[in-house]
Enzyme design. Structure first.
Site, PDB file in Angstrom:
ATOM      1  N   ALA A  18      -9.417 -18.280  72.125  1.00  0.00           N
ATOM      2  CA  ALA A  18      -9.930 -16.781  73.598  1.00  0.00           C
ATOM      3  C   ALA A  18      -9.890 -15.567  72.879  1.00  0.00           C
ATOM      4  O   ALA A  18      -8.409 -15.854  72.793  1.00  0.00           O
ATOM      5  CB  ALA A  18      -9.342 -16.943  74.320  1.00  0.00           C
ATOM      6  N   GLN A  70     -16.717 -25.285  73.431  1.00  0.00           N
ATOM      7  CA  GLN A  70     -16.040 -25.358  74.761  1.00  0.00           C
ATOM      8  C   GLN A  70     -16.504 -25.171  76.454  1.00  0.00           C
ATOM      9  O   GLN A  70     -16.474 -23.406  76.038  1.00  0.00           O
ATOM     10  CB  GLN A  70     -13.966 -24.930  74.598  1.00  0.00           C
ATOM     11  CG  GLN A  70     -12.726 -25.558  74.761  1.00  0.00           C
ATOM     12  CD  GLN A  70     -12.201 -25.203  74.456  1.00  0.00           C
ATOM     13  OE1 GLN A  70     -11.722 -23.848  74.985  1.00  0.00           O
ATOM     14  NE2 GLN A  70     -10.503 -25.884  74.185  1.00  0.00           N
ATOM     15  N   CYS A 103      -5.291 -25.471  78.086  1.00  0.00           N
ATOM     16  CA  CYS A 103      -4.635 -23.999  78.745  1.00  0.00           C
ATOM     17  C   CYS A 103      -4.078 -23.983  80.027  1.00  0.00           C
ATOM     18  O   CYS A 103      -4.235 -24.476  80.678  1.00  0.00           O
ATOM     19  CB  CYS A 103      -5.844 -22.818  78.468  1.00  0.00           C
ATOM     20  SG  CYS A 103      -5.761 -21.718  79.023  1.00  0.00           S
ATOM     21  N   ASN A 203      -3.715 -31.867  67.135  1.00  0.00           N
ATOM     22  CA  ASN A 203      -3.640 -30.176  66.962  1.00  0.00           C
ATOM     23  C   ASN A 203      -1.969 -29.799  66.968  1.00  0.00           C
ATOM     24  O   ASN A 203      -0.989 -30.521  67.847  1.00  0.00           O
ATOM     25  CB  ASN A 203      -4.252 -29.998  68.079  1.00  0.00           C
ATOM     26  CG  ASN A 203      -4.270 -28.088  68.340  1.00  0.00           C
ATOM     27  OD1 ASN A 203      -4.010 -27.917  68.871  1.00  0.00           O
ATOM     28  ND2 ASN A 203      -3.997 -27.470  67.199  1.00  0.00           N
TER      29      ASN A 203
END
Ligand SMILES: Cc1cc2nc3c(=O)[nH]c(=O)nc-3n(C[C@H](O)[C@H](O)[C@H](O)COP(=O)(O)O)c2cc1C
Length: 336
Positions: A18, A70, A103, A203
Site C-alpha cells: 500500500a 489485491q 495486513c 514471502n
C-alpha cells in the site's frame, strides 16, 4: 490460468505494498524481471461506493499487460460483487485476484479485515468461497504465520483456504502481532507447503537474489514474493531470477545507476501524476541509500515536490560522487 503451471515458469513476484507499488514501481520491477506485480491493496467497500481514488488503484502502467489485484474487506457479499466488477472492468488485464488476510495495521484489523481474518477462519473461507463463485479468474490468498505471537495457525489456515477453493496461497513467515519485527520463519513456509497441494508463494526477508534461491530450496515453495527488498531496488528481480536459475548474481548497482533509476522513476510518476509528485519522496530516499552524503540528500528530498526538485537533488548527489572519486574513494559499487 492454472496457477501450478503458471508458477512453473513464473516464480519471482513483486508483493503488494500500500502506498508503494504504484505504476512507476511496477513498470521498473517488470522491466528488471518481476514475473508478476500486484496493485496496492484495494478496499472492496471503497470500490462499492465507486470511490474514484480506489478505482485509480486499478489503473495499469504503460505497457503493463497484466496485473494481479489485491482486495481487502470482511463482507463476503461485498467482496464477491466487487471482485466480479473488477474482473468485468479489467478483462484480460487482470491476472488474478488476491485476498489480503495478512495486513497487521490496526485500522484494518479493527474491522475484522486483513490478518484479523486468520482469527475467523470460517469467515475467511466464506469470503474465498463467495469470490470463487463470482469470478472466473484464479483467486489467491495472502496471509501470515498466524495472528498471535507463538500461535502458528498458517498450515491449518492454508488447508481451510484450499478447501474453500483458493488457487494458490502466499505465506509471510511472521505473526501479525510481530508486525515487521524479528525474522520471517522459513519453517512455517515449509510446513504450509507440506500441508497443501496448492502452489505456495514464500514471502519474507528476501533482500538479495541469493535469498530468493535459498528460500525456494529450503521450503519447497513454488514462487517467491519480494516487498521491502524491492524498494529503491528493481535490480533485485534480475538478481533473484539469476540466482534461482543457478547463475552468478551480478554486482550491485553503482551510484550513477541508482541516480539514473531514481530519475526514471520520478519521470514515470510525473507522467502519471502530474506536477506534484510528493509520493516520489520515499522512493527517492530508498534509491539514495548508500550514496555519498546520502543522509544530506534524504533531508533535501523531504522538501521536493516536482520533477525538477528531485532532479536537482540527484544532480547534487552525482556532483558529490565525482568529488569523492577525485579524492580517491572507490564509488563504483554502493554495496547495497
Ligand atoms: C510499506 C508496506 C506496505 C505493504 N502493503 C501491503 C498490502 O497492501 N498488502 C499486503 O498483502 N501486504 C502488504 N505489505 C506486506 C508485504 O507485502 C510483505 O508481505 C511483507 O513486507 C514481507 O515481505 P518483505 O520481507 O519482502 O518485505 C506491505 C509491506 C510494506 C513494507
Amino acid at each position: 490460468m492454472n496457477m501450478t503451471e503458471y508458477f512453473a515458469n513464473h516464480n519471482v513476484l513483486l508483493a503488494p505494498m500500500a502506498g508503494v507499488t504504484d505504476i512507476a514501481m511496477r513498470t521498473l520491477s517488470r522491466e528488471f524481471g518481476a514475473d508478476m506485480t500486484f496493485t496496492e491493496m484495494v478496499s472492496a467497500k471503497g470500490l462499492s461506493y465507486a470511490n474514484e481514488k480506489t478505482r485509480q488503484l486499478l489503473a495499469l502502467a504503460e505497457g503493463e499487460d497484466k496485473v494481479a489485484v489485491q482486495l481487502f474487506g470482511h463482507e463476503p457479499d461485498v467482496m464477491a460483487s466487487q471482485a466480479a466488477w473488477i474482473e468485468d472492468a479489467m478483462g484480460e488485464h487482470l491476472a488474478w485476484l488476491d485476498i489480503n488476510m495478512g495486513c497487521p495495521a490496526r485500522k484494518i484489523t479493527s474491522k475484522g479485515e486483513g490478518s484479523a481474518l486468520m482469527k475467523t477462519p470460517e469467515l475467511a473461507a466464506e469470503i474465498v468461497h463467495e469470490i470463487k463463485r463470482a469470478v472466473a479468474c484464479p483467486v489467491t490468498v495472502k496471509f501470515r504465520r498466524g495472528y498471535a505471537i507463538g500461535e502458528e495457525t498458517a498450515p491449518e489456515f492454508a488447508c481451510r483456504m484450499e478447501q474453500a477453493g483458493a488457487d494458490a496461497i502466499t505465506v509471510h513467515g511472521r505473526f501479525a502481532q510481530q508486525m515487521y519485527s524479528g525474522v520471517s520463519d522459513r519453517g512455517t513456509i515449509a510446513r504450509v507447503k507440506q500441508a497443501v497441494r496448492l502452489p505456495v508463494v514464500g514471502n519474507g526477508d528476501v533482500k538479495r537474489g541469493e535469498d530468493a534461491a535459498s528460500l525456494m530450496a529450503e521450503t519447497g515453495c513454488d514462487a517467491i514474493m519480494i516487498a521491502r527488498g524491492a524498494q529503491g531496488n528493481p535490480w533485485i528481480f534480475r538478481e533473484a531470477q539469476i540466482a534461482i536459475a543457478g547463475g552468478e548474481v551480478p554486482s550491485r548497482p553503482t551510484v550513477d545507476e541508482k541516480v539514473a533509476m531514481a530519475r526514471r522513476h520520478a519521470e514515470l510518476l510525473a507522467r502519471r501524476e502530474g506536477r506534484n509528485i510528493v509520493r516520489m519522496r520515499k522512493h527517492a530516499s530508498w534509491y539514495m541509500a548508500g550514496v555519498p552524503r546520502g543522509a544530506e540528500a534524504r533531508g533535501r528530498i523531504n522538501a521536493c515536490t516536482t520533477l525538477d526538485d528531485f532532479n536537482a537533488v540527484f544532480d547534487e548527489v552525482l556532483r558529490v560522487t565525482r568529488q569523492y572519486e577525485a579524492a580517491g574513494f572507490f564509488m563504483n559499487n554502493t554495496g547495497l
